[in-house]
Motif scaffolding. Sequence first.
Motif, PDB file in Angstrom:
ATOM      1  N   TRP A  86       0.839  -1.191   0.000  1.00  0.00           N
ATOM      2  CA  TRP A  86       0.000   0.000   0.000  1.00  0.00           C
ATOM      3  C   TRP A  86       0.873   1.240   0.000  1.00  0.00           C
ATOM      4  O   TRP A  86       1.880   1.320   0.708  1.00  0.00           O
ATOM      5  CB  TRP A  86      -0.893   0.028   1.238  1.00  0.00           C
ATOM      6  CG  TRP A  86      -1.990  -0.999   1.216  1.00  0.00           C
ATOM      7  CD1 TRP A  86      -1.945  -2.262   1.733  1.00  0.00           C
ATOM      8  CD2 TRP A  86      -3.289  -0.845   0.652  1.00  0.00           C
ATOM      9  NE1 TRP A  86      -3.129  -2.911   1.515  1.00  0.00           N
ATOM     10  CE2 TRP A  86      -3.985  -2.056   0.855  1.00  0.00           C
ATOM     11  CE3 TRP A  86      -3.941   0.200  -0.008  1.00  0.00           C
ATOM     12  CZ2 TRP A  86      -5.299  -2.256   0.430  1.00  0.00           C
ATOM     13  CZ3 TRP A  86      -5.243   0.011  -0.432  1.00  0.00           C
ATOM     14  CH2 TRP A  86      -5.905  -1.199  -0.227  1.00  0.00           C
ATOM     15  N   VAL A  87       0.482   2.218  -0.810  1.00  0.00           N
ATOM     16  CA  VAL A  87       1.063   3.551  -0.756  1.00  0.00           C
ATOM     17  C   VAL A  87      -0.109   4.516  -0.664  1.00  0.00           C
ATOM     18  O   VAL A  87      -0.889   4.642  -1.603  1.00  0.00           O
ATOM     19  CB  VAL A  87       1.918   3.865  -1.997  1.00  0.00           C
ATOM     20  CG1 VAL A  87       2.505   5.274  -1.880  1.00  0.00           C
ATOM     21  CG2 VAL A  87       3.027   2.843  -2.156  1.00  0.00           C
ATOM     22  N   GLY A  88      -0.254   5.163   0.496  1.00  0.00           N
ATOM     23  CA  GLY A  88      -1.445   5.960   0.720  1.00  0.00           C
ATOM     24  C   GLY A  88      -2.677   5.071   0.656  1.00  0.00           C
ATOM     25  O   GLY A  88      -2.759   4.052   1.344  1.00  0.00           O
ATOM     26  N   ASP A  89      -3.598   5.427  -0.209  1.00  0.00           N
ATOM     27  CA  ASP A  89      -4.846   4.671  -0.332  1.00  0.00           C
ATOM     28  C   ASP A  89      -4.828   3.674  -1.480  1.00  0.00           C
ATOM     29  O   ASP A  89      -5.862   3.057  -1.775  1.00  0.00           O
ATOM     30  CB  ASP A  89      -6.024   5.643  -0.532  1.00  0.00           C
ATOM     31  CG  ASP A  89      -6.247   6.539   0.667  1.00  0.00           C
ATOM     32  OD1 ASP A  89      -5.990   6.083   1.804  1.00  0.00           O
ATOM     33  OD2 ASP A  89      -6.660   7.702   0.475  1.00  0.00           O
ATOM     34  N   ASP A  90      -3.708   3.524  -2.149  1.00  0.00           N
ATOM     35  CA  ASP A  90      -3.643   2.669  -3.326  1.00  0.00           C
ATOM     36  C   ASP A  90      -2.818   1.417  -3.057  1.00  0.00           C
ATOM     37  O   ASP A  90      -1.750   1.473  -2.437  1.00  0.00           O
ATOM     38  CB  ASP A  90      -3.027   3.424  -4.505  1.00  0.00           C
ATOM     39  CG  ASP A  90      -3.938   4.518  -5.031  1.00  0.00           C
ATOM     40  OD1 ASP A  90      -5.127   4.230  -5.267  1.00  0.00           O
ATOM     41  OD2 ASP A  90      -3.457   5.653  -5.189  1.00  0.00           O
ATOM     42  N   LEU A  91      -3.315   0.293  -3.564  1.00  0.00           N
ATOM     43  CA  LEU A  91      -2.608  -0.980  -3.464  1.00  0.00           C
ATOM     44  C   LEU A  91      -1.856  -1.241  -4.761  1.00  0.00           C
ATOM     45  O   LEU A  91      -2.437  -1.176  -5.852  1.00  0.00           O
ATOM     46  CB  LEU A  91      -3.616  -2.105  -3.214  1.00  0.00           C
ATOM     47  CG  LEU A  91      -3.063  -3.517  -3.065  1.00  0.00           C
ATOM     48  CD1 LEU A  91      -2.142  -3.619  -1.855  1.00  0.00           C
ATOM     49  CD2 LEU A  91      -4.213  -4.521  -2.955  1.00  0.00           C
ATOM     50  N   PHE A  92      -0.565  -1.550  -4.635  1.00  0.00           N
ATOM     51  CA  PHE A  92       0.270  -1.802  -5.798  1.00  0.00           C
ATOM     52  C   PHE A  92       0.714  -3.254  -5.820  1.00  0.00           C
ATOM     53  O   PHE A  92       0.920  -3.874  -4.773  1.00  0.00           O
ATOM     54  CB  PHE A  92       1.479  -0.856  -5.795  1.00  0.00           C
ATOM     55  CG  PHE A  92       1.107   0.562  -6.095  1.00  0.00           C
ATOM     56  CD1 PHE A  92       1.128   1.042  -7.393  1.00  0.00           C
ATOM     57  CD2 PHE A  92       0.694   1.405  -5.085  1.00  0.00           C
ATOM     58  CE1 PHE A  92       0.758   2.348  -7.682  1.00  0.00           C
ATOM     59  CE2 PHE A  92       0.327   2.721  -5.357  1.00  0.00           C
ATOM     60  CZ  PHE A  92       0.353   3.189  -6.659  1.00  0.00           C
ATOM     61  N   PRO A  93       0.878  -3.812  -7.008  1.00  0.00           N
ATOM     62  CA  PRO A  93       1.178  -5.248  -7.130  1.00  0.00           C
ATOM     63  C   PRO A  93       2.647  -5.556  -6.909  1.00  0.00           C
ATOM     64  O   PRO A  93       3.515  -4.688  -7.023  1.00  0.00           O
ATOM     65  CB  PRO A  93       0.783  -5.552  -8.576  1.00  0.00           C
ATOM     66  CG  PRO A  93       1.065  -4.260  -9.304  1.00  0.00           C
ATOM     67  CD  PRO A  93       0.710  -3.165  -8.331  1.00  0.00           C
ATOM     68  N   ALA A  94       2.915  -6.811  -6.605  1.00  0.00           N
ATOM     69  CA  ALA A  94       4.291  -7.289  -6.497  1.00  0.00           C
ATOM     70  C   ALA A  94       4.334  -8.753  -6.887  1.00  0.00           C
ATOM     71  O   ALA A  94       3.314  -9.452  -6.873  1.00  0.00           O
ATOM     72  CB  ALA A  94       4.831  -7.092  -5.077  1.00  0.00           C
ATOM     73  N   CYS A  95       5.527  -9.189  -7.237  1.00  0.00           N
ATOM     74  CA  CYS A  95       5.778 -10.555  -7.657  1.00  0.00           C
ATOM     75  C   CYS A  95       6.704 -11.200  -6.632  1.00  0.00           C
ATOM     76  O   CYS A  95       7.769 -10.653  -6.321  1.00  0.00           O
ATOM     77  CB  CYS A  95       6.436 -10.515  -9.033  1.00  0.00           C
ATOM     78  SG  CYS A  95       6.931 -12.108  -9.698  1.00  0.00           S
TER      79      CYS A  95
END
Length: 257
Positions: free
Chosen positions: A201-210
Amino acid sequence: MDLTSEGDTLCLNRDAPWDSFDSQSYMQHNYSALRTDDEEIINVVRDYFSDHFRTNPERPVSGIDVGAGANLYPAFSLLPWCDQITLYERSAQNAAWLRNQVPRYDDSWAPFWQVLCKEEEYQDITDPRARFKHSVTVEEGDLFRLPERLRNQGVGTMFFVAESLSTSHREFEGAVAAFIGSLAPGAPFAAAFMENSGGYWVGDDLFPACEVGSAEVEASLDPHATVKTLRRFGLPEGPVREGYTGMILACGRRDPA
């Protein structure tokens, strides 16, 4: 959103909300203070580049930090060796944050620079802010579409990027290949990875990872580069966020053409 690397639903790089990335929040959470694990990584990168350029003294060279984000210490590690450094970044928010840092970066980055100054080539830079300002440019662009004019760099860094842009192992491998492809044959590099990252999470956004470990990092580099150092770093202060188990650093050289 399914953030599993091999699930039925992949979140690809093009799907993530990069232009809403909260750069200031990310920097404050991750780099407002120097953590022990980052210090250990900086020590290894500093020593690797210093050893390389003492043995291969031709410089200055051009350098690139691919996927710079809201992290300046990879670019700091390039300063003694480069007359020009490109911070290459996809997110418009991150690029804007970087451009604001170039004229005079925040005081909070001073401890990171001091770690580098344990080697004399870094000590020789008496005004790192001025050196940063005059050496660094920021360019927006997609890692998978790196322009030809940014290839053949003399040294490069890529920190916490390839595994943090998608849930796809294919895109992870493609990102590593694209980074190595930005370098001249024989050029040194340092690349860092979050181990077993499950998204963030960065702020209110979820970002993907592998999810990757040392074996996946080594396998992704092997077709393109000779790895001199591959080290895993634990979490002596605990994780900076949930959802990963450590950090991995690879230092090496692009293979001859």
